[in-house]
Every structure is written in C-alpha cells, then in structure tokens.
Design a protein around this motif. Structure first.
Motif: not given
Length: 94
Positions: A36-38, A85-93
């Motif tokens: 996601k970009s924040i 802006h930053l691109i952040l990795p994350y995990y989701s079910p």
C-alpha cells in the motif's frame, strides 16, 4: 479359511486408511502479501510503521520489516519526511 481372508483384508484396509487420515491440510491461516502507498504524517517513523504492519508471523523483528521498507523505497537511511510517500508491505488473509 474364508474367515482368515476377511480378517486379513480388514486389517490391511485399516492399516492403509489409517495413514490417509493423517494427511490433513495445515490449519494455519493463509495470507497474501500486499503493498500500500501511504503519505507520511508528521512524527511518524519507520519503527511506527513496522509496529503497525510488520506481522511477527512473517518478519523476524521490526528491523527486518524496516530493512524491507527501505529496500522497496530505495531509502539509504531511516529518515523519512512528512508529506512524502512510502510503499509498505503487509499481509492479509485470503
């Protein structure tokens, strides 16, 4: 003789089907990796984002998550600027 044959068939079948029931699917929750970009808010740090998005099931520690964020965003150090802006990795079910 017939009784002995039936007994052997039942015993052999029980033996084979007993192994089949142990091959069950892993019950762990499956997740996909997303990005996601924040927009960085004033006072935010990479450590803050690591605590929020760096799930311990997928990263050894916060520093591991921060290294990935720095690599993805081509950051040379830990300094981030509000409004950038930053691109952040994350995990989701699933």
């Amino acid at each position: 003789m017939c009784f002995l044959t039936i007994l052997l068939v039942v015993a052999f079948s029980s033996f084979l089907f007993g192994f089949g029931t142990k091959a069950q699917e892993n019950d762990e929750e499956k997740a996909y990796k997303y990005y996601k970009s924040i927009t960085i808010e004033a006072g935010d740090t990479l450590w803050h984002y690591a605590k929020q998005y760096g799930d311990e099931r997928y990263y050894d520690d916060c520093n591991d998550y921060i290294r990935e964020v720095k690599r993805i965003n081509s950051l040379r150090n830990d300094q981030i600027t509000a409004g950038a802006h930053l691109i952040l990795p994350y995990y989701s079910p699933l």
